[in-house]
Design a protein around this motif. Structure first.
Motif, PDB file in Angstrom:
ATOM      1  N   UNK A 104      -0.463  10.421  -2.568  1.00  9.08           N
ATOM      2  CA  UNK A 104      -0.900   9.980  -3.895  1.00  9.08           C
ATOM      3  C   UNK A 104      -2.434  10.007  -3.906  1.00  9.08           C
TER       4      UNK A 104
ATOM      5  N   UNK B  31      -7.003   8.767  -1.184  1.00 13.17           N
ATOM      6  CA  UNK B  31      -5.664   9.329  -0.944  1.00 13.17           C
ATOM      7  C   UNK B  31      -4.845   8.273  -0.216  1.00 13.17           C
ATOM      8  N   UNK B  32      -3.544   8.275  -0.474  1.00 12.53           N
ATOM      9  CA  UNK B  32      -2.633   7.364   0.236  1.00 12.53           C
ATOM     10  C   UNK B  32      -1.402   8.154   0.640  1.00 12.53           C
ATOM     11  N   UNK B  33      -1.062   8.038   1.933  1.00 13.87           N
ATOM     12  CA  UNK B  33       0.069   8.803   2.470  1.00 13.87           C
ATOM     13  C   UNK B  33       1.299   7.918   2.590  1.00 13.87           C
ATOM     14  N   UNK B  34       2.431   8.472   2.192  1.00 14.40           N
ATOM     15  CA  UNK B  34       3.707   7.777   2.335  1.00 14.40           C
ATOM     16  C   UNK B  34       4.647   8.683   3.111  1.00 14.40           C
TER      17      UNK B  34
ATOM     18  N   UNK C 138       4.538   3.330   3.641  1.00 15.53           N
ATOM     19  CA  UNK C 138       3.160   3.739   3.412  1.00 15.53           C
ATOM     20  C   UNK C 138       2.426   3.739   4.750  1.00 15.53           C
ATOM     21  N   UNK C 139       1.660   4.772   5.001  1.00 11.44           N
ATOM     22  CA  UNK C 139       0.867   4.852   6.227  1.00 11.44           C
ATOM     23  C   UNK C 139      -0.262   3.832   6.128  1.00 11.44           C
TER      24      UNK C 139
END
Lengths: 146, 81
Positions: A49, A120-123, A132-133
């Protein structure tokens, strides 16, 4: 300077060749490519995201800082968002300069800042659900060396 | 002002953005207003150490003033790269 935030896949090899061909006067090109890691075979996909608008501004700011700190011929940043399969290329940076030290250091600087200062957000989507990371303390600490 | 939520914060609150009418002077005061609304907000904002804020798309701090700000975004620490 080419900075791209995109959903589409990219060809890191073709990007690197095009970048290298365009940097007249440079004597060194360093590139980094980040991949979707599947450490133990349990990852189905990664969803990234981002914050449209701020993402582009943050990357431009980080790249401008790199150009202020090092004498660079050119900078390339590509970062994807959306759903990515294991092994897919998430992002790449490339830096070009007259000498290798500036190219290596600025590429590391770009990576450290993109990790913690670009929105940025990593899942991770696994077979047993999604998580979620979490940001790591060492990622934040890495900024201190610059 | 527009208030945006990202990542797990968006999921906990249940929406990506909303228009908020507020006279809160600071980010912290806005957070207190949101927390007082409903449990899902109180829960989402319970640990501020795990949150970051951007004002008009620039990283900021919880004690920053909101005067003139049009867009406030809340999100967890970023995980790019």
């Amino acid at each position: 300077m080419r900075l791209s935030v995109q959903e589409a896949a990219f060809d890191a090899g073709a990007e690197l060749n095009a970048f290298s061909a365009s940097v007249a006067g440079a004597g060194a090109v360093v590139s980094f490519t980040g991949l979707v890691r599947d450490s133990d075979g349990s990852l189905k996909a990664m969803e990234i995201e981002h914050y449209p608008g701020m993402t582009e501004a943050a990357i431009a700011d980080i790249a401008a800082q790199a150009q202020t700190r090092w004498s660079l011929t050119d900078v390339l940043v590509i970062h994807r968002y959306g759903r990515l399969e294991p092994g897919a290329q998430i992002m790449m940076v490339a830096t070009a300069s007259r000498h290798r030290i500036a190219a290596f250091e600025s590429a590391e600087f770009l990576m450290d800042y993109l990790k913690s200062r670009a929105p940025f957000w990593k899942k991770e989507i696994g077979h047993d659900g999604a998580t979620w990371v979490a940001a790591k303390d060492e990622d934040e600490a890495a900024l201190g060396r610059w | 002002m527009q208030v945006l939520y990202f990542a797990w914060l968006r999921e906990r609150i249940g929406l990506p953005r909303e228009q908020v009418l507020t006279t809160a002077p600071t980010v912290m005061a806005l957070i207190e207003e949101l927390k007082a609304r409903e449990d899902r907000y109180a829960l989402a904002f319970s640990d501020l150490k795990s949150l970051r804020v951007a004002l008009d798309q620039k990283l900021s701090s919880f004690d920053a003033p909101l005067a003139g700000v049009r867009e406030v975004a809340f999100f967890p620490p970023m995980t790019g790269g």
